[in-house]
Design a protein around this motif. Structure first.
Motif, PDB file in Angstrom:
ATOM      1  N   LEU A 168       9.920  19.393  -0.824  1.00 46.53           N
ATOM      2  CA  LEU A 168      10.074  17.977  -0.483  1.00 46.53           C
ATOM      3  C   LEU A 168      11.380  17.409  -1.028  1.00 46.53           C
ATOM      4  N   LYS A 169      11.730  17.811  -2.239  1.00 48.83           N
ATOM      5  CA  LYS A 169      12.978  17.303  -2.840  1.00 48.83           C
ATOM      6  C   LYS A 169      14.193  17.789  -2.068  1.00 48.83           C
ATOM      7  N   ALA A 170      14.150  19.059  -1.637  1.00 54.03           N
ATOM      8  CA  ALA A 170      15.268  19.605  -0.857  1.00 54.03           C
ATOM      9  C   ALA A 170      15.416  18.839   0.457  1.00 54.03           C
ATOM     10  N   LEU A 171      14.298  18.545   1.097  1.00 58.93           N
ATOM     11  CA  LEU A 171      14.344  17.824   2.372  1.00 58.93           C
ATOM     12  C   LEU A 171      14.851  16.402   2.172  1.00 58.93           C
ATOM     13  N   LYS A 172      14.357  15.767   1.115  1.00 61.73           N
ATOM     14  CA  LYS A 172      14.771  14.388   0.818  1.00 61.73           C
ATOM     15  C   LYS A 172      16.254  14.289   0.514  1.00 61.73           C
ATOM     16  N   ALA A 173      16.770  15.315  -0.149  1.00 58.60           N
ATOM     17  CA  ALA A 173      18.196  15.320  -0.497  1.00 58.60           C
ATOM     18  C   ALA A 173      19.054  15.267   0.769  1.00 58.60           C
ATOM     19  N   HIS A 174      18.484  15.686   1.897  1.00 54.44           N
ATOM     20  CA  HIS A 174      19.215  15.628   3.171  1.00 54.44           C
ATOM     21  C   HIS A 174      18.940  14.353   3.953  1.00 54.44           C
ATOM     22  N   GLY A 175      18.133  13.464   3.390  1.00 52.06           N
ATOM     23  CA  GLY A 175      17.895  12.181   4.053  1.00 52.06           C
ATOM     24  C   GLY A 175      16.630  12.130   4.897  1.00 52.06           C
ATOM     25  N   ILE A 176      15.848  13.220   4.877  1.00 54.18           N
ATOM     26  CA  ILE A 176      14.571  13.233   5.608  1.00 54.18           C
ATOM     27  C   ILE A 176      13.554  12.432   4.801  1.00 54.18           C
ATOM     28  N   ARG A 177      12.725  11.627   5.505  1.00 56.46           N
ATOM     29  CA  ARG A 177      11.747  10.817   4.786  1.00 56.46           C
ATOM     30  C   ARG A 177      10.381  11.494   4.716  1.00 56.46           C
ATOM     31  N   ILE A 178       9.672  11.212   3.639  1.00 60.14           N
ATOM     32  CA  ILE A 178       8.355  11.817   3.415  1.00 60.14           C
ATOM     33  C   ILE A 178       7.287  10.734   3.368  1.00 60.14           C
ATOM     34  N   SER A 179       6.230  10.973   4.121  1.00 57.68           N
ATOM     35  CA  SER A 179       5.184   9.973   4.257  1.00 57.68           C
ATOM     36  C   SER A 179       3.838  10.566   3.848  1.00 57.68           C
ATOM     37  N   LEU A 180       3.037   9.788   3.135  1.00 58.69           N
ATOM     38  CA  LEU A 180       1.705  10.254   2.704  1.00 58.69           C
ATOM     39  C   LEU A 180       0.669   9.716   3.689  1.00 58.69           C
TER      40      LEU A 180
ATOM     41  N   LEU B 147      -3.344   8.361  -8.406  1.00 56.86           N
ATOM     42  CA  LEU B 147      -2.113   7.579  -8.482  1.00 56.86           C
ATOM     43  C   LEU B 147      -0.991   8.379  -9.123  1.00 56.86           C
ATOM     44  N   SER B 148      -1.364   9.427  -9.869  1.00 53.27           N
ATOM     45  CA  SER B 148      -0.332  10.166 -10.598  1.00 53.27           C
ATOM     46  C   SER B 148       0.680  10.822  -9.670  1.00 53.27           C
ATOM     47  N   TYR B 149       0.246  11.227  -8.464  1.00 57.70           N
ATOM     48  CA  TYR B 149       1.254  11.876  -7.634  1.00 57.70           C
ATOM     49  C   TYR B 149       2.087  10.912  -6.805  1.00 57.70           C
ATOM     50  N   LEU B 150       1.758   9.620  -6.874  1.00 60.58           N
ATOM     51  CA  LEU B 150       2.636   8.654  -6.191  1.00 60.58           C
ATOM     52  C   LEU B 150       3.991   8.594  -6.869  1.00 60.58           C
TER      53      LEU B 150
ATOM     54  N   ASP C  22       8.290   8.138   0.636  1.00 59.78           N
ATOM     55  CA  ASP C  22       8.972   6.954   1.156  1.00 59.78           C
ATOM     56  C   ASP C  22       7.982   6.012   1.806  1.00 59.78           C
ATOM     57  N   LYS C  23       6.814   6.546   2.142  1.00 62.09           N
ATOM     58  CA  LYS C  23       5.846   5.756   2.895  1.00 62.09           C
ATOM     59  C   LYS C  23       4.424   6.178   2.565  1.00 62.09           C
ATOM     60  N   ILE C  24       3.525   5.180   2.565  1.00 62.94           N
ATOM     61  CA  ILE C  24       2.093   5.456   2.432  1.00 62.94           C
ATOM     62  C   ILE C  24       1.426   4.945   3.707  1.00 62.94           C
ATOM     63  N   LYS C  25       0.598   5.773   4.322  1.00 60.94           N
ATOM     64  CA  LYS C  25      -0.158   5.319   5.486  1.00 60.94           C
ATOM     65  C   LYS C  25      -1.611   5.137   5.076  1.00 60.94           C
ATOM     66  N   ILE C  26      -2.070   3.894   5.092  1.00 54.76           N
ATOM     67  CA  ILE C  26      -3.448   3.611   4.689  1.00 54.76           C
ATOM     68  C   ILE C  26      -4.384   4.089   5.793  1.00 54.76           C
ATOM     69  N   ASP C  27      -5.353   4.910   5.416  1.00 50.10           N
ATOM     70  CA  ASP C  27      -6.240   5.491   6.411  1.00 50.10           C
ATOM     71  C   ASP C  27      -6.989   4.427   7.202  1.00 50.10           C
ATOM     72  N   ARG C  28      -7.205   4.751   8.460  1.00 51.73           N
ATOM     73  CA  ARG C  28      -7.798   3.768   9.369  1.00 51.73           C
ATOM     74  C   ARG C  28      -9.213   3.343   8.968  1.00 51.73           C
ATOM     75  N   SER C  29      -9.916   4.174   8.217  1.00 55.12           N
ATOM     76  CA  SER C  29     -11.276   3.779   7.816  1.00 55.12           C
ATOM     77  C   SER C  29     -11.262   2.486   6.987  1.00 55.12           C
ATOM     78  N   PHE C  30     -10.218   2.281   6.193  1.00 58.76           N
ATOM     79  CA  PHE C  30     -10.116   1.049   5.393  1.00 58.76           C
ATOM     80  C   PHE C  30      -9.796  -0.153   6.280  1.00 58.76           C
ATOM     81  N   ILE C  31      -8.960   0.094   7.290  1.00 55.58           N
ATOM     82  CA  ILE C  31      -8.565  -0.998   8.193  1.00 55.58           C
ATOM     83  C   ILE C  31      -9.777  -1.446   9.012  1.00 55.58           C
ATOM     84  N   TRP C  32     -10.565  -0.474   9.462  1.00 57.74           N
ATOM     85  CA  TRP C  32     -11.745  -0.799  10.258  1.00 57.74           C
ATOM     86  C   TRP C  32     -12.809  -1.536   9.454  1.00 57.74           C
ATOM     87  N   ALA C  33     -12.922  -1.207   8.166  1.00 59.22           N
ATOM     88  CA  ALA C  33     -13.973  -1.804   7.348  1.00 59.22           C
ATOM     89  C   ALA C  33     -13.578  -3.199   6.849  1.00 59.22           C
ATOM     90  N   MET C  34     -12.297  -3.499   6.953  1.00 61.60           N
ATOM     91  CA  MET C  34     -11.752  -4.743   6.382  1.00 61.60           C
ATOM     92  C   MET C  34     -12.477  -6.009   6.792  1.00 61.60           C
TER      93      MET C  34
END
Ligand code: C2E
Ligand code: MG
Ligand code: MG
Ligand code: MG
Length: 288
Positions: free
Chosen positions: A163-175, A185-188, A194-206
């Motif tokens: 991931l670090k090698a890819l990021k060094a080239h400007g590629i973005r990483i999304s969770l 939270l430790s691996y955040l 560069d991005k977190i995608k909140i799973d749809r189950s949380f959006i639906w339950a909102m």
């Protein structure tokens, strides 16, 4: 007598297993054939800026139209490809096709590609991706890679180095699918997301569940303070979108804003936005 009944139940179970195994082998063989014979296709789903309702890019989603059985969901065939090792070849095909097809989009549009944790077992994954970018001419900052929390069961040091090698080239990483896996939270901060995608189950339950709403709100705040873009997945109703806008969520994705579309339909979307800086959605009126 009971024994007899048990025996036949067992035989029945055995033949069921046989059938399922045969069925799996057949599907596996067909998938291998599909990969080698271009029977797969990518569809693209808009990723939308919440505040302006403009399309920043799309997520590439794999589609398999089986010649006899019709469409088969990636939720069925991706796990199969992971188990039989075909995911390496499939994943490479997806990357190459997505980059090639995106290279002709307007140059401010990005493409997000899903990666299986298994693909990280290739020690040359970063080189493979950089090679594909060079070959297709897609600028690295236009590629985003979506990974799930499942990468944690893989060799974390290797994943991190890749991931670090890819990021060094400007590629973005999304969770992807945040909140469904071994969310820690430790691996955040350990992983360079560069991005977190909140799973749809949380959006639906909102709408019915105030706890889900609190979780979504907390993730948006977390993203903001860590300077990580937050995307809400599975947005289906104007109410969900309005709430996400009010909470200053960065991006949204979902059927309300655009379903996964064929390459041709995406080209039309870009063409209709000609002369404007960004493509606006047909559903733009949800803003009012
Ligand atoms: P994902 O990466 O979380 O992709 C989002 C999934 O949610 C897609 O399903 C998309 O069609 C669906 N979706 C988006 N908005 C909505 C909505 O508003 N409502 C509903 N009900 N669904 C929505 P899809 O295309 O069936 O893909 C399922 C999963 O398969 C993906 O989840 C991803 O994990 C995997 N997948 C798809 N393509 C690829 C690929 O090229 N490589 C790998 N490794 N996995 C893939
Ligand atoms: Mg995804
Ligand atoms: Mg997702
Ligand atoms: Mg999801």
């Amino acid at each position: 007598r009971a024994k007899e009944a048990g025996g036949s139940a067992y035989r029945f179970f055995e033949s069921e297993m046989d059938l399922r195994l045969q069925e799996r082998r057949r599907l596996e063989r067909d998938l291998r054939h599909a990969v080698n014979n271009d029977q797969l296709e990518l569809h693209y789903q808009p990723l939308v800026d919440c505040a302006h309702l403009t399309v920043t890019g799309c997520e590439a989603l794999l589609r398999w139209h089986h010649p006899e059985r019709g469409p088969i969901s990636p939720c069925t065939f991706i796990p199969l490809a992971e188990e039989c090792g075909l995911i390496m070849q499939l994943g490479e095909w997806v990357l190459r096709t997505a980059c090639r097809e995106t290279a002709s989009w307007p140059d401010d549009k990005i493409v997000a590609v899903n990666l299986s944790p298994i693909q990280f077992r290739q020690s040359d994954l970063a080189d493979q991706i950089l090679g594909i970018l060079a070959e297709t001419g897609l600028a690295p900052h236009r590629l985003e890679l979506e990974i799930t929390e499942g990468v944690l069961i893989e060799d974390t040091e290797r994943v991190l180095a890749t991931l670090k090698a890819l990021k060094a080239h400007g590629i973005r990483i999304s969770l992807d699918d945040f909140g469904t896996g071994y969310s820690s939270l430790s691996y955040l901060h350990r992983f360079p997301f560069d991005k977190i995608k909140i799973d749809r189950s949380f959006i639906w339950a909102m709408e019915e569940n105030s706890d889900s709403m609190s979780i979504v709100r907390a993730v948006i705040a977390l993203g903001r303070s860590l300077r990580i873009t937050v995307t809400a997945e599975g947005v289906e109703t104007p109410t969900q979108l309005a709430w996400l806008q009010a909470e200053d969520c960065d991006q949204a994705q979902g059927y309300l804003l655009g379903k996964p579309m064929s390459r041709a339909d995406i080209a039309t979307l870009w063409a209709n936005a000609q002369g404007r800086a960004q493509a606006e959605l047909p559903l733009i009126q949800v803003k009012a």
